[in-house]
Write a protein that holds these residues in place. Structure first.
Motif, mmCIF file in Angstrom:
data_model
loop_
_atom_site.group_PDB
_atom_site.id
_atom_site.type_symbol
_atom_site.label_atom_id
_atom_site.label_comp_id
_atom_site.label_asym_id
_atom_site.label_seq_id
_atom_site.Cartn_x
_atom_site.Cartn_y
_atom_site.Cartn_z
ATOM 1 N N LEU A 69 18.189 1.582 3.450
ATOM 2 C CA LEU A 69 18.006 1.346 2.022
ATOM 3 C C LEU A 69 18.002 2.673 1.280
ATOM 4 C CD1 LEU A 69 15.029 -1.224 1.960
ATOM 5 C CD2 LEU A 69 17.480 -1.719 1.976
ATOM 6 N N ARG A 70 18.728 2.731 0.182
ATOM 7 C CA ARG A 70 18.632 3.883 -0.727
ATOM 8 C C ARG A 70 17.716 3.462 -1.860
ATOM 9 N NH1 ARG A 70 23.857 7.290 -1.807
ATOM 10 N NH2 ARG A 70 23.110 8.056 0.220
ATOM 11 N N VAL A 71 16.543 4.079 -1.936
ATOM 12 C CA VAL A 71 15.513 3.630 -2.879
ATOM 13 C C VAL A 71 15.191 4.722 -3.879
ATOM 14 C CG1 VAL A 71 14.516 2.087 -1.143
ATOM 15 C CG2 VAL A 71 13.569 4.386 -1.419
ATOM 16 N N LYS B 237 3.463 5.615 1.689
ATOM 17 C CA LYS B 237 3.504 4.221 2.145
ATOM 18 C C LYS B 237 4.884 3.857 2.686
ATOM 19 C CE LYS B 237 -0.140 2.451 -0.915
ATOM 20 N NZ LYS B 237 -0.438 1.577 -2.089
ATOM 21 N N ILE B 238 5.918 4.357 2.011
ATOM 22 C CA ILE B 238 7.281 4.096 2.483
ATOM 23 C C ILE B 238 7.491 4.718 3.855
ATOM 24 C CG2 ILE B 238 9.717 4.646 2.074
ATOM 25 C CD1 ILE B 238 9.156 4.345 -0.909
ATOM 26 N N VAL C 192 14.648 14.153 -4.210
ATOM 27 C CA VAL C 192 13.955 13.770 -5.428
ATOM 28 C C VAL C 192 14.535 12.494 -6.019
ATOM 29 C CG1 VAL C 192 13.402 14.464 -7.788
ATOM 30 C CG2 VAL C 192 13.285 16.143 -5.941
ATOM 31 N N GLU C 193 15.874 12.424 -6.129
ATOM 32 C CA GLU C 193 16.487 11.292 -6.837
ATOM 33 C C GLU C 193 16.342 9.990 -6.074
ATOM 34 O OE1 GLU C 193 19.912 13.429 -6.339
ATOM 35 O OE2 GLU C 193 19.053 14.962 -7.614
ATOM 36 N N HIS C 194 16.513 10.054 -4.765
ATOM 37 C CA HIS C 194 16.420 8.830 -3.979
ATOM 38 C C HIS C 194 16.092 9.177 -2.536
ATOM 39 C CE1 HIS C 194 20.722 10.039 -3.462
ATOM 40 N NE2 HIS C 194 20.433 9.756 -2.201
ATOM 41 N N LEU C 195 15.599 8.203 -1.833
ATOM 42 C CA LEU C 195 15.359 8.339 -0.397
ATOM 43 C C LEU C 195 16.235 7.343 0.334
ATOM 44 C CD1 LEU C 195 11.452 8.543 -0.145
ATOM 45 C CD2 LEU C 195 13.078 10.444 -0.044
ATOM 46 N N LYS D 280 9.299 -3.800 -2.635
ATOM 47 C CA LYS D 280 8.222 -4.032 -3.595
ATOM 48 C C LYS D 280 7.596 -2.730 -4.084
ATOM 49 C CE LYS D 280 6.912 -8.625 -1.881
ATOM 50 N NZ LYS D 280 5.878 -9.410 -1.165
ATOM 51 N N LEU D 281 7.752 -1.662 -3.308
ATOM 52 C CA LEU D 281 7.124 -0.387 -3.662
ATOM 53 C C LEU D 281 7.976 0.464 -4.581
ATOM 54 C CD1 LEU D 281 5.753 0.674 -0.156
ATOM 55 C CD2 LEU D 281 4.378 -0.032 -2.121
ATOM 56 N N VAL D 282 9.269 0.171 -4.690
ATOM 57 C CA VAL D 282 10.192 1.099 -5.329
ATOM 58 C C VAL D 282 10.717 0.555 -6.647
ATOM 59 C CG1 VAL D 282 10.831 2.033 -3.094
ATOM 60 C CG2 VAL D 282 12.217 0.208 -4.088
ATOM 61 N N ALA D 283 11.307 1.481 -7.430
ATOM 62 C CA ALA D 283 11.868 1.078 -8.721
ATOM 63 C C ALA D 283 13.172 0.324 -8.527
ATOM 64 C CB ALA D 283 12.089 2.316 -9.596
#
Length: 420
Positions: free
Chosen positions: A34-36, A48-49, A62-65, A79-82
């Motif tokens: 997943l790119r979050v 948590k991730i 910074v921009e995504h994980l 549920k944790l991410v934008a």
């Protein structure tokens, strides 16, 4: 390869007492990447991730994980991410596409052929590759060692020189496979050595470059982690050093260099993290050996160029990593070399690289190799190459992309060696 049988026998005997039995290999079937994007108010979301994910593939971004997540935890991460996007539906399937580790075949030829760069190989065969390559050019190369790993494996490389004789010219140093899962970096660094030796007598450009420098090339500087990634967990990153009082294993060797190691924000103090910096600066045995080698090159003929080969992302980065507001004193020259090198790579197959200072271009890193080689090793130029790709395969780049990757990277490196 002629020395395969002997080297494998000695490797087996030497390691039988120091290498623990590998656990059952991790099966990534059904796991997703997943790119979050993290929410503005992060709080402890990133932590948590990291607890939910099997691996964070680009820790510090910074921009995504990019995170590897088991099927039963995908919803919890979302549920944790934008925002989130699946960039790999099945990591297990991608691993199958990467291709099996190829066993080297016996040959009476001293010098390996270019077919070596069509598959991934077992660690013992990488050592044999170096020894057989060097055996064909004993008058202008030697096998070198730069210390040992946690589990007693020797950090093995090759030293190449030209018409001036051994040790007569400024040094160039290449490192590969600092992070265990970055297999394409092993192949790429070996390709540099293969080209420099096999083309010396037939290619005027190569001859001029080899005559200009003493080149030190170490394809696998994290051998324990590399072996573990082949036998137990394909996506393992760190070395295999234990932490007293903690069940988590491994230090990130590229957060362990003793320069700005203590600065917060560019590494983790959590032993379970992918970017765990260690308990003290330079406390991994691998770093001790690498650091001593850098210092010795500095104190002899000097270090002209250092490149640390990684994957993935297609970046060409230079100091500094520890502070996004700082630029190296010769930043303009670093940019100039990188601009021409990126153009040379793009001219081969259209692959595009992003270039810039490490912290402001990618993310903060502390205790990293390029900051050390610049500030302490006095290297004229220090770079990190992040090789193919940009995330579709990530660390599990298929074997059919090995040759395109090493060939285009070679052109970038030649461009830099001409400019230094």
């Amino acid at each position: 390869m002629r020395s395969l049988l002997v080297s494998c026998l000695f490797a087996s005997l030497a390691l039988s007492t120091v290498v623990p039995r590998a656990r059952q290999k991790v099966d990534y079937s059904g796991f997703k990447v997943l790119r979050v994007s993290l929410p503005e108010q992060r709080g402890d979301v990133e932590a948590k991730i990291e607890e939910l994910a099997a691996h964070v593939l680009n820790p510090g971004k910074v921009e995504h994980l990019d995170v590897v997540v088991s099927p039963d935890k995908v919803d919890a991460v979302k549920k944790l991410v934008a925002t989130s996007k699946v960039i790999n539906e099945d990591v297990g399937a991608a691993l199958a596409e990467e291709g099996e580790i190829k066993k080297a075949e016996f040959s009476v030829a001293a010098v390996p052929s270019e077919s070596w760069f069509t598959a991934y190989h077992a660690y013992a065969d990488h050592i044999t590759f170096l020894r057989d390559l060097q055996a064909g050019y004993t008058g202008q190369s030697e096998i070198i060692t730069t210390g040992t790993s946690v589990q007693g494996r020797t950090l093995t490389g090759i030293h190449i020189w030209g018409s001036g004789g051994k040790g007569s010219k400024p040094a160039v140093l290449f490192h590969g496979t600092v992070h265990a899962r970055e297999w394409i970096s092993s192949m790429t660094v070996e390709y540099m050595a293969w080209q420099l030796l096999t083309k010396y007598s037939s290619n005027a450009t190569v001859k001029a470059l080899v005559d200009k420098f003493d080149l030190y090339i170490i394809p696998i500087v994290n051998p324990d982690g590399f072996v573990y990634s082949q036998t137990s967990d394909r996506l393992w990153r760190k070395n295999r050093q234990t932490v007293s009082g903690n069940s988590c294993v491994g230090r990130d060797i590229n957060r362990n260099w003793p320069y700005k190691w203590e600065v917060p924000g560019g590494a983790s103090t959590n032993p379970c993290s992918e970017t765990y910096k260690g308990q003290a600066a330079g406390d991994s045995p691998e770093n001790k050996g690498l650091r001593a080698h850098v210092d010795s090159l500095r104190d002899s003929r000097g270090l002209s160029l250092y490149i640390d080969f990684h994957s993935y992302g297609q970046y060409m980065l230079w100091p500094y990593g520890y502070d996004c507001n700082l630029v190296v004193h010769n930043d303009a020259q670093h940019r100039s070399l990188a601009t021409r090198a990126a153009a040379a790579i793009r001219a081969v197959s259209g692959t595009r690289y992003t270039i810039g200072p490490a912290c402001s271009t990618l993310y903060a890193t502390t205790g990293d190799s390029t900051d050390y080689t610049d500030a302490v090793g006095n290297s004229t130029y220090s770079y990190t190459y992040e090789l193919r790709d940009t995330g579709s395969y990530g660390f599990t780049l298929p074997a059919n992309q090995i040759q395109p990757t090493v060939r285009e990277t070679w052109e970038g490196v030649v461009s830099m060696l001409k400019d230094v």
